[in-house]
Design a protein around this motif. Structure first.
Motif, PDB file in Angstrom:
ATOM      1  N   GLU A 296       0.821  -1.215   0.000  1.00 53.39           N
ATOM      2  CA  GLU A 296       0.000   0.000   0.000  1.00 53.39           C
ATOM      3  C   GLU A 296       0.851   1.260   0.000  1.00 53.39           C
ATOM      4  OE1 GLU A 296      -2.731  -0.350   3.233  1.00 53.39           O
ATOM      5  OE2 GLU A 296      -3.894  -1.909   2.234  1.00 53.39           O
ATOM      6  N   GLU A 297       1.904   1.228  -0.825  1.00 57.89           N
ATOM      7  CA  GLU A 297       2.779   2.390  -0.921  1.00 57.89           C
ATOM      8  C   GLU A 297       2.280   3.394  -1.957  1.00 57.89           C
ATOM      9  OE1 GLU A 297       6.750   1.170  -1.554  1.00 57.89           O
ATOM     10  OE2 GLU A 297       6.871  -0.010   0.275  1.00 57.89           O
ATOM     11  N   LEU A 298       1.278   2.988  -2.733  1.00 57.20           N
ATOM     12  CA  LEU A 298       0.705   3.887  -3.726  1.00 57.20           C
ATOM     13  C   LEU A 298      -0.691   4.274  -3.254  1.00 57.20           C
ATOM     14  CD1 LEU A 298       1.707   1.792  -6.823  1.00 57.20           C
ATOM     15  CD2 LEU A 298       2.893   3.778  -5.923  1.00 57.20           C
ATOM     16  N   GLY A 299      -1.085   5.449  -3.559  1.00 58.24           N
ATOM     17  CA  GLY A 299      -2.360   5.877  -3.015  1.00 58.24           C
ATOM     18  C   GLY A 299      -3.394   6.207  -4.063  1.00 58.24           C
ATOM     19  N   GLY A 300      -4.645   6.277  -3.611  1.00 53.44           N
ATOM     20  CA  GLY A 300      -5.762   6.790  -4.381  1.00 53.44           C
ATOM     21  C   GLY A 300      -5.950   6.178  -5.739  1.00 53.44           C
ATOM     22  N   GLU A 301      -6.021   7.048  -6.755  1.00 46.84           N
ATOM     23  CA  GLU A 301      -6.366   6.617  -8.092  1.00 46.84           C
ATOM     24  C   GLU A 301      -5.319   5.687  -8.687  1.00 46.84           C
ATOM     25  OE1 GLU A 301      -6.991  10.058 -10.406  1.00 46.84           O
ATOM     26  OE2 GLU A 301      -8.730  10.760  -9.265  1.00 46.84           O
ATOM     27  N   VAL A 302      -4.036   5.892  -8.335  1.00 49.99           N
ATOM     28  CA  VAL A 302      -2.981   5.035  -8.885  1.00 49.99           C
ATOM     29  C   VAL A 302      -3.188   3.603  -8.434  1.00 49.99           C
ATOM     30  CG1 VAL A 302      -0.517   4.575  -8.918  1.00 49.99           C
ATOM     31  CG2 VAL A 302      -1.340   6.919  -9.056  1.00 49.99           C
ATOM     32  N   THR A 303      -3.508   3.431  -7.141  1.00 48.96           N
ATOM     33  CA  THR A 303      -3.728   2.087  -6.633  1.00 48.96           C
ATOM     34  C   THR A 303      -4.917   1.436  -7.321  1.00 48.96           C
ATOM     35  OG1 THR A 303      -2.817   2.676  -4.494  1.00 48.96           O
ATOM     36  CG2 THR A 303      -4.196   0.727  -4.573  1.00 48.96           C
ATOM     37  N   ASP A 304      -6.003   2.169  -7.502  1.00 40.98           N
ATOM     38  CA  ASP A 304      -7.188   1.621  -8.154  1.00 40.98           C
ATOM     39  C   ASP A 304      -6.879   1.219  -9.592  1.00 40.98           C
ATOM     40  OD1 ASP A 304      -8.616   2.053  -5.868  1.00 40.98           O
ATOM     41  OD2 ASP A 304      -9.441   3.990  -6.509  1.00 40.98           O
ATOM     42  N   ALA A 305      -6.155   2.077 -10.294  1.00 43.21           N
ATOM     43  CA  ALA A 305      -5.806   1.776 -11.679  1.00 43.21           C
ATOM     44  C   ALA A 305      -4.891   0.565 -11.768  1.00 43.21           C
ATOM     45  CB  ALA A 305      -5.142   2.992 -12.320  1.00 43.21           C
ATOM     46  N   SER A 306      -3.933   0.478 -10.837  1.00 45.96           N
ATOM     47  CA  SER A 306      -2.998  -0.637 -10.874  1.00 45.96           C
ATOM     48  C   SER A 306      -3.687  -1.946 -10.529  1.00 45.96           C
ATOM     49  CB  SER A 306      -1.826  -0.381  -9.924  1.00 45.96           C
ATOM     50  OG  SER A 306      -2.279  -0.202  -8.603  1.00 45.96           O
ATOM     51  N   ARG A 307      -4.648  -1.895  -9.625  1.00 50.48           N
ATOM     52  CA  ARG A 307      -5.398  -3.111  -9.293  1.00 50.48           C
ATOM     53  C   ARG A 307      -6.206  -3.594 -10.493  1.00 50.48           C
ATOM     54  NH1 ARG A 307      -5.909  -4.704  -3.992  1.00 50.48           N
ATOM     55  NH2 ARG A 307      -4.842  -3.395  -2.472  1.00 50.48           N
ATOM     56  N   GLU A 308      -6.797  -2.649 -11.207  1.00 50.06           N
ATOM     57  CA  GLU A 308      -7.546  -3.019 -12.410  1.00 50.06           C
ATOM     58  C   GLU A 308      -6.615  -3.625 -13.453  1.00 50.06           C
ATOM     59  OE1 GLU A 308     -10.387  -0.942 -15.827  1.00 50.06           O
ATOM     60  OE2 GLU A 308      -9.814   0.176 -14.017  1.00 50.06           O
ATOM     61  N   PHE A 309      -5.420  -3.029 -13.568  1.00 49.37           N
ATOM     62  CA  PHE A 309      -4.438  -3.531 -14.519  1.00 49.37           C
ATOM     63  C   PHE A 309      -4.000  -4.953 -14.160  1.00 49.37           C
ATOM     64  CE2 PHE A 309       0.158  -4.126 -15.222  1.00 49.37           C
ATOM     65  CZ  PHE A 309       0.132  -4.260 -16.598  1.00 49.37           C
ATOM     66  N   LEU A 310      -3.765  -5.193 -12.862  1.00 45.44           N
ATOM     67  CA  LEU A 310      -3.325  -6.514 -12.436  1.00 45.44           C
ATOM     68  C   LEU A 310      -4.422  -7.557 -12.627  1.00 45.44           C
ATOM     69  CD1 LEU A 310      -1.203  -5.776  -9.231  1.00 45.44           C
ATOM     70  CD2 LEU A 310      -0.424  -6.277 -11.548  1.00 45.44           C
ATOM     71  N   SER A 311      -5.678  -7.134 -12.584  1.00 41.89           N
ATOM     72  CA  SER A 311      -6.761  -8.068 -12.898  1.00 41.89           C
ATOM     73  C   SER A 311      -6.647  -8.513 -14.348  1.00 41.89           C
ATOM     74  CB  SER A 311      -8.118  -7.402 -12.652  1.00 41.89           C
ATOM     75  OG  SER A 311      -8.309  -7.120 -11.287  1.00 41.89           O
ATOM     76  N   GLY A 312      -6.235  -7.591 -15.223  1.00 42.60           N
ATOM     77  CA  GLY A 312      -6.009  -7.951 -16.618  1.00 42.60           C
ATOM     78  C   GLY A 312      -4.846  -8.909 -16.770  1.00 42.60           C
ATOM     79  N   ILE A 313      -3.785  -8.680 -16.002  1.00 42.07           N
ATOM     80  CA  ILE A 313      -2.640  -9.590 -16.003  1.00 42.07           C
ATOM     81  C   ILE A 313      -3.073 -10.985 -15.563  1.00 42.07           C
ATOM     82  CG2 ILE A 313      -0.492 -10.170 -14.792  1.00 42.07           C
ATOM     83  CD1 ILE A 313       0.144  -8.136 -16.753  1.00 42.07           C
ATOM     84  N   LYS A 314      -3.898 -11.044 -14.529  1.00 43.81           N
ATOM     85  CA  LYS A 314      -4.366 -12.332 -14.017  1.00 43.81           C
ATOM     86  C   LYS A 314      -5.172 -13.081 -15.083  1.00 43.81           C
ATOM     87  CE  LYS A 314      -5.376 -15.572 -11.076  1.00 43.81           C
ATOM     88  NZ  LYS A 314      -4.373 -16.600 -10.741  1.00 43.81           N
ATOM     89  N   ALA A 315      -5.979 -12.350 -15.839  1.00 43.14           N
ATOM     90  CA  ALA A 315      -6.738 -12.969 -16.923  1.00 43.14           C
ATOM     91  C   ALA A 315      -5.792 -13.547 -17.976  1.00 43.14           C
ATOM     92  CB  ALA A 315      -7.685 -11.950 -17.550  1.00 43.14           C
TER      93      ALA A 315
END
Length: 377
Positions: A296-315
Motif C-alpha cells: 500500500e505504498e501507492l495511493g488513491g487513483e494510482v492504486t485503483d488503476a494498478s489493481r484493475e491492470f493486475l486483474s487484466g494480467i491475471k486474466a
C-alpha cells in the motif's frame, strides 16, 4: 539458523551430484562451514528442492525483503539447463531479486564446461541470466582432491565472496517510485532522471498485454499445426511398416516430416523467443509493482488503476494455461522423431528449444498470478 540470517539455496540436478559421488552437496556444506568460520554467522544452506523445508524457506524469502540476504547458487552443468525445476528457480529468483535491486545474489558455479554460455547465450533466457553474472569457475577445481590446499583455498575464497556480496547488498530495497526515482532492473546504475517510474512501468506492460495475448494465440495455433504434422508422420510410418517398406520407407517419411515442419517450427522459434524475452525483460518491474501495491505504498487513483491492470494480467495468466496440455504433449512427441534421421535433428532441436521458451514464459506468468492471488483482488 537465525530466521533473518543469510541463506543460500543450492540449485543443481540430483543426477549431477550422483555422477560426482556427492561432491556437489559436500561443496555446499564446506562453503557453509567456511562462511560461518569467517563471519561468526551461520549461513543457512538449503540443498533439496523436493524437501518441504526448502520450499517453505524459499517461498518466505522470495516473498519478502529478506531476499536481500539470500543467495541462489546454481551449480551449472549441461543437465542444469535441461532441468525444468532448475530453470524455474533461476527465473523466479532473478526476477524477484532484480525487482529489489539485488541481482548480485544470483551466484552461479560453473561446474563443467557448457558451450552455450559462450556460443549463443541470448538464444536461451536462463543461459543468458547465468551468462550475465560473474560465475565462479569450478571446472578444474572439481577435479582436485577435496582436502587439497587448492580446493580448500577456493572454498574459503567463495565463502569470502559471499560475505563481500552480502555486505554490499544490505540496503533498502530498490523499487520503482511514482515519480520515477528508482531503478528496477538490478543492472547498471541509472541516473534518477533516466530510471523508469511506476506509471511508465505500468504503461509499458499495459501496451504489451494485447501483444502477449496475440502471441499466446499464435503459439497455440502453431502448436496445433506442428502436432497435426507429427501425428500425420506417425500414421504414415505405421502404414509403411504394414506394407513392409522397411527402413527405407521410414526414412522417406522422416524426410517428408522434416520438410513439412521447417516453416511452422521456424515460426514457433520466433514466437517462443519473442514471448519469453519480453516477459523476462519486464518481470522485475511487474513484481516490484505488485509488491508496492501489496505494501500500500501507492495511493488513491494510482492504486485503483494498478489493481484493475493486475486483474487484466491475471486474466492473461489464466488464458496461458489453456495451451499447456497440448504443449506438454508436443514436447513428449517431439523427442522420438529426432532419433530417426540426422537431417531431422536440427528441426526437432529447434522445436524443443521453442517449447522450452514458452514454458519459461509460463514460469514467469505463474509467479505473477500467484502474487496477484495473494493480493485478494
Amino acid at each position: 539458523m537465525a530466521e533473518n540470517g543469510p541463506v543460500g539455496f543450492w540449485s543443481y540436478t540430483h543426477r549431477d551430484d550422483e555422477l560426482v559421488d556427492g561432491r556437489i552437496l559436500r561443496l555446499a556444506k564446506a562453503i557453509g562451514d567456511a562462511f560461518e568460520l569467517i563471519t561468526g554467522e551461520e549461513l543457512g544452506v538449503f540443498v533439496d528442492n523436493k524437501d518441504i523445508s526448502w520450499g517453505d524457506a524459499w517461498r518466505a524469502r522470495i516473498d519478502s525483503a529478506l531476499l536481500s540476504g539470500t543467495f541462489l547458487i546454481p551449480v551449472v552443468t549441461p543437465k542444469f539447463f535441461l532441468s525444468q525445476e532448475c530453470r524455474r528457480e533461476v527465473l523466479t529468483f532473478a526476477g524477484n531479486a532484480a525487482s529489489l535491486g539485488v541481482s548480485d545474489l544470483l551466484l552461479p558455479i560453473l561446474y563443467v564446461d557448457v558451450p552455450a554460455l559462450a556460443d549463443n547465450p541470448a538464444s536461451d533466457e536462463v543461459v543468458a541470466l547465468v551468462a550475465s553474472r560473474q560465475w565462479v569457475d569450478w571446472r578444474d577445481l572439481r577435479l582436485e582432491d577435496e582436502g587439497s590446499p587448492a580446493y580448500r583455498k577456493a572454498v574459503v575464497g567463495l565463502a569470502e565472496r559471499l560475505n563481500s556480496i552480502l555486505s554490499a547488498t544490505q540496503i533498502e530495497p530498490i523499487r520503482p517510485a511514482v515519480d520515477g526515482a528508482s531503478p528496477v532492473d538490478g543492472g547498471e546504475s541509472e541516473s534518477l532522471d533516466d530510471a523508469p517510474g511506476f506509471l511508465e512501468v505500468m504503461a509499458k506492460a499495459e501496451a504489451a498485454m494485447p501483444k502477449w495475448a496475440q502471441t499466446m494465440i499464435s503459439i497455440s495455433e502453431v502448436t496445433t499445426e506442428v502436432g497435426i504434422i507429427t501425428v500425420w508422420a506417425a500414421g504414415k510410418m505405421k502404414e509403411s511398416d504394414e506394407k513392409g517398406e522397411g527402413f527405407a520407407g521410414r526414412m522417406a517419411i522422416a524426410n517428408q516430416l522434416k520438410d513439412r515442419l521447417e516453416v511452422p517450427v521456424e515460426r514457433y522459434a520466433e514466437l517462443g523467443s519473442q514471448y519469453s524475452a519480453e516477459l523476462v525483460a519486464i518481470d522485475p518491474a511487474i513484481l516490484a509493482m505488485i509488491r508496492q501495491i501489496a505494501e500500500e505504498e501507492l495511493g488513491g487513483e494510482v492504486t485503483d488503476a494498478s489493481r484493475e491492470f493486475l486483474s487484466g494480467i491475471k486474466a492473461l495468466v489464466e488464458a496461458s494455461k489453456v495451451s499447456l496440455p497440448s504443449l506438454q504433449e508436443l514436447a513428449e512427441s517431439s523427442k522420438a522423431p529426432a532419433q530417426l534421421v540426422s537431417s531431422l535433428r536440427p528441426v526437432m532441436k529447434k522445436l524443443q528449444t521453442a517449447i522450452q521458451q514458452v514454458v519459461d514464459g509460463r514460469t514467469i506468468l505463474d509467479e505473477w498470478g500467484r502474487r496477484i492471488d495473494e493480493l485478494g483482488l
